[in-house]
Design a protein around this motif. Structure first.
Motif, PDB file in Angstrom:
ATOM      1  N   ALA A   1      82.115  17.077  97.015  1.00 64.58           N
ATOM      2  CA  ALA A   1      81.270  18.372  97.114  1.00 64.58           C
ATOM      3  C   ALA A   1      82.198  19.511  97.469  1.00 64.58           C
ATOM      4  O   ALA A   1      82.042  20.686  97.311  1.00 64.58           O
ATOM      5  N   LEU A   2      82.997  19.172  98.257  1.00 64.59           N
ATOM      6  CA  LEU A   2      84.161  20.127  98.935  1.00 64.59           C
ATOM      7  C   LEU A   2      84.889  20.654  97.791  1.00 64.59           C
ATOM      8  O   LEU A   2      85.173  21.897  97.958  1.00 64.59           O
ATOM      9  N   LYS A   3      85.138  19.858  96.967  1.00 62.18           N
ATOM     10  CA  LYS A   3      86.130  20.426  95.818  1.00 62.18           C
ATOM     11  C   LYS A   3      85.391  21.249  94.719  1.00 62.18           C
ATOM     12  O   LYS A   3      85.981  22.026  94.176  1.00 62.18           O
ATOM     13  N   GLU A   4      83.965  20.862  94.724  1.00 66.47           N
ATOM     14  CA  GLU A   4      83.200  21.477  93.644  1.00 66.47           C
ATOM     15  C   GLU A   4      82.442  22.914  94.106  1.00 66.47           C
ATOM     16  O   GLU A   4      82.080  23.816  93.459  1.00 66.47           O
ATOM     17  N   ALA A   5      82.070  22.939  95.664  1.00 66.15           N
ATOM     18  CA  ALA A   5      81.550  24.035  95.991  1.00 66.15           C
ATOM     19  C   ALA A   5      81.764  25.458  95.763  1.00 66.15           C
ATOM     20  O   ALA A   5      83.235  25.723  95.760  1.00 66.15           O
ATOM     21  N   ASP A   6      81.186  26.450  95.505  1.00 63.75           N
ATOM     22  CA  ASP A   6      81.364  27.840  95.434  1.00 63.75           C
ATOM     23  C   ASP A   6      81.459  28.268  97.002  1.00 63.75           C
ATOM     24  O   ASP A   6      82.105  29.034  97.411  1.00 63.75           O
ATOM     25  N   VAL A   7      80.692  28.021  97.793  1.00 64.05           N
ATOM     26  CA  VAL A   7      80.358  28.302  99.128  1.00 64.05           C
ATOM     27  C   VAL A   7      80.394  27.230 100.154  1.00 64.05           C
ATOM     28  O   VAL A   7      79.442  26.236  99.839  1.00 64.05           O
TER      29      VAL A   7
ATOM     30  N   THR B   1      86.990  28.383  96.853  1.00 65.93           N
ATOM     31  CA  THR B   1      85.707  28.363  97.846  1.00 65.93           C
ATOM     32  C   THR B   1      85.792  29.232  98.934  1.00 65.93           C
ATOM     33  O   THR B   1      86.802  29.372  99.666  1.00 65.93           O
ATOM     34  N   GLU B   2      84.579  29.965  99.055  1.00 61.53           N
ATOM     35  CA  GLU B   2      84.186  30.707 100.181  1.00 61.53           C
ATOM     36  C   GLU B   2      83.829  29.948 101.335  1.00 61.53           C
ATOM     37  O   GLU B   2      82.830  29.176 101.233  1.00 61.53           O
ATOM     38  N   LEU B   3      84.582  30.181 102.692  1.00 63.56           N
ATOM     39  CA  LEU B   3      84.010  29.352 103.600  1.00 63.56           C
ATOM     40  C   LEU B   3      83.329  30.135 104.721  1.00 63.56           C
ATOM     41  O   LEU B   3      83.709  31.326 105.055  1.00 63.56           O
ATOM     42  N   VAL B   4      82.168  29.882 104.942  1.00 64.40           N
ATOM     43  CA  VAL B   4      81.337  30.682 105.863  1.00 64.40           C
ATOM     44  C   VAL B   4      80.824  29.751 107.121  1.00 64.40           C
ATOM     45  O   VAL B   4      80.492  28.731 107.152  1.00 64.40           O
TER      46      VAL B   4
ATOM     47  N   ARG C   1      76.505  22.696 102.414  1.00 62.59           N
ATOM     48  CA  ARG C   1      76.007  22.837 104.006  1.00 62.59           C
ATOM     49  C   ARG C   1      76.675  21.676 104.789  1.00 62.59           C
ATOM     50  O   ARG C   1      76.357  20.609 104.341  1.00 62.59           O
ATOM     51  N   LEU C   2      77.761  21.766 105.459  1.00 56.51           N
ATOM     52  CA  LEU C   2      78.590  20.787 106.219  1.00 56.51           C
ATOM     53  C   LEU C   2      78.440  21.034 107.432  1.00 56.51           C
ATOM     54  O   LEU C   2      78.697  21.864 108.184  1.00 56.51           O
ATOM     55  N   LYS C   3      77.839  19.727 108.184  1.00 56.74           N
ATOM     56  CA  LYS C   3      77.421  19.603 109.637  1.00 56.74           C
ATOM     57  C   LYS C   3      78.455  18.565 110.152  1.00 56.74           C
ATOM     58  O   LYS C   3      78.703  17.692 109.400  1.00 56.74           O
ATOM     59  N   GLY C   4      78.749  18.790 111.514  1.00 57.23           N
ATOM     60  CA  GLY C   4      79.190  17.547 111.959  1.00 57.23           C
ATOM     61  C   GLY C   4      78.568  16.396 112.227  1.00 57.23           C
ATOM     62  O   GLY C   4      77.326  16.340 112.346  1.00 57.23           O
ATOM     63  N   GLY C   5      79.330  14.953 112.078  1.00 52.28           N
ATOM     64  CA  GLY C   5      78.511  13.889 112.100  1.00 52.28           C
ATOM     65  C   GLY C   5      77.578  13.568 111.126  1.00 52.28           C
ATOM     66  O   GLY C   5      78.100  13.758 109.908  1.00 52.28           O
ATOM     67  N   ASP C   6      76.442  13.345 111.431  1.00 51.59           N
ATOM     68  CA  ASP C   6      75.316  12.992 110.392  1.00 51.59           C
ATOM     69  C   ASP C   6      74.387  14.241 110.410  1.00 51.59           C
ATOM     70  O   ASP C   6      74.052  14.677 111.502  1.00 51.59           O
ATOM     71  N   PRO C   7      73.996  14.763 109.345  1.00 42.98           N
ATOM     72  CA  PRO C   7      73.394  16.002 109.258  1.00 42.98           C
ATOM     73  C   PRO C   7      71.877  15.721 109.946  1.00 42.98           C
ATOM     74  O   PRO C   7      71.122  16.571 110.552  1.00 42.98           O
ATOM     75  N   PHE C   8      71.329  14.856 110.032  1.00 43.54           N
ATOM     76  CA  PHE C   8      69.964  14.364 110.534  1.00 43.54           C
ATOM     77  C   PHE C   8      69.754  13.806 111.911  1.00 43.54           C
ATOM     78  O   PHE C   8      69.122  13.312 112.624  1.00 43.54           O
TER      79      PHE C   8
END
Ligand code: SAH
Length: 284
Positions: free
Chosen positions: A41-47, A66-69, A101-108
């Motif tokens: 996903a990191l390689k494919e994402a636009d944002v 890729t745009e990093l926000v 949408r990338l979050k630390g650890g596990d998103p849940f």
């Protein structure tokens, strides 16, 4: 340490399509703990919309276009509002972007990923959820602490030191102490004194083993071994700072044999059978 190069297995991977949001865990820090779906996903994402706990080494895998926000939220510091982040994700997806949408650890796990995914689905945005290794499991493993052990606990409790009220006031320490031999506390540093008091008044012993692991799985990882009675004083003395996991319970003793990072440095195990000398296994 010897190095090896990584070639990702080819095959049929789900593609991150335009208009989609992938809500993805980045693991606790070490880029090697990311999942293959997350790397794709990191390689494919636009944002990529990432939060404070996602390491720079991981973001370095993003494509050149890729745009990093940054949507970081760290206790006590000015931060983007949760609703704003969720709506920003909706807008990006509706604009036809491929959004990670990338979050630390596990998103849940204490990451409010459930709220974000809910908002996205409420707005008709298609989502894929990609779990990650949570700090309370993977971070402790890097410190040589297994969250369960047959001679210690039959259950493990993951608890936050920072609830909706800003503190751990909604936590029933007495019930939790009775039910569970091992407690893994996220976001507990600010309220370490309250947590200590809650557990002691619930009957947990002063000499109960406690470990504090900060920046787990990163080169800056620090581990403090202490006891429930001394933890607040020792956290201060050792200058331990968030992000950190606090682990309470006899599982912490296993670090004396399982501190594999010390073994890699050539140190000998401190005790090959640390639980044998402790108290008999407690229920929980
Ligand atoms: N979703 C994350 C948790 C987010 S809450 C997960 O599954 O891991 C933020 C808390 O997680 C921090 O306050 C800290 O308690 C813990 N944490 C996250 N990354 C950490 C790390 N590398 N080392 C120690 N604790 C970490």
């Amino acid at each position: 340490m010897t190095e090896s190069t990584l070639t990702l297995p080819s095959g049929s991977w789900p593609a991150l399509e335009p208009g989609w949001v992938w809500l993805c865990g980045a693991g606790p820090g070490d880029p090697g703990l990311m999942t293959l779906h997350a790397i794709h996903a990191l390689k494919e994402a636009d944002v990529v919309v990432y939060d404070a706990l996602v390491s720079k080494d991981i973001l370095a895998w993003a494509g050149p276009e890729t745009e990093l926000v940054y949507a970081g939220k760290r206790g006590g510091k000015p931060s983007a509002k949760q609703a704003d982040i969720s709506l920003q994700l909706v807008e990006l997806a509706k604009a036809g972007k491929r959004v990670l949408r990338l979050k630390g650890g596990d998103p849940f796990v204490f990451g409010r990923g459930g709220e974000e995914a809910q908002t996205l689905i409420q707005h008709g945005v298609p989502v894929r959820i990609i779990p990650g290794i949570s700090a309370g499991i993977g971070g402790l493993a890097y410190a040589g602490i297994p969250v369960t052990h047959r001679d210690v606990n039959q259950a493990v409790t993951f608890v936050t030191g920072h609830d909706k009220t800003g503190g751990p006031t909604q936590v029933d320490w007495a019930a939790m102490s009775r039910a569970c031999g091992v407690l893994v506390i996220y976001m507990g540093m600010k309220h370490a004194a309250t947590i200590r008091k809650g557990l002691l008044s619930a009957g947990r012993p002063e000499d109960e083993p406690v470990a504090v692991v900060s920046q787990a799985t990163t080169p800056e990882q620090k581990v403090l071994e202490t006891t429930l009675g001394d933890m607040v004083r020792d956290i201060e003395a050792a200058d331990m700072a968030p992000p950190a996991i606090i682990c309470v319970g006899r599982a912490v003793l296993m670090r004396q044999v399982l501190d594999w990072q010390a073994l890699m440095r050539g140190e000998a195990p401190r005790d090959l059978d640390p639980l044998k000398r402790g108290k008999p296994a407690q229920e929980g």
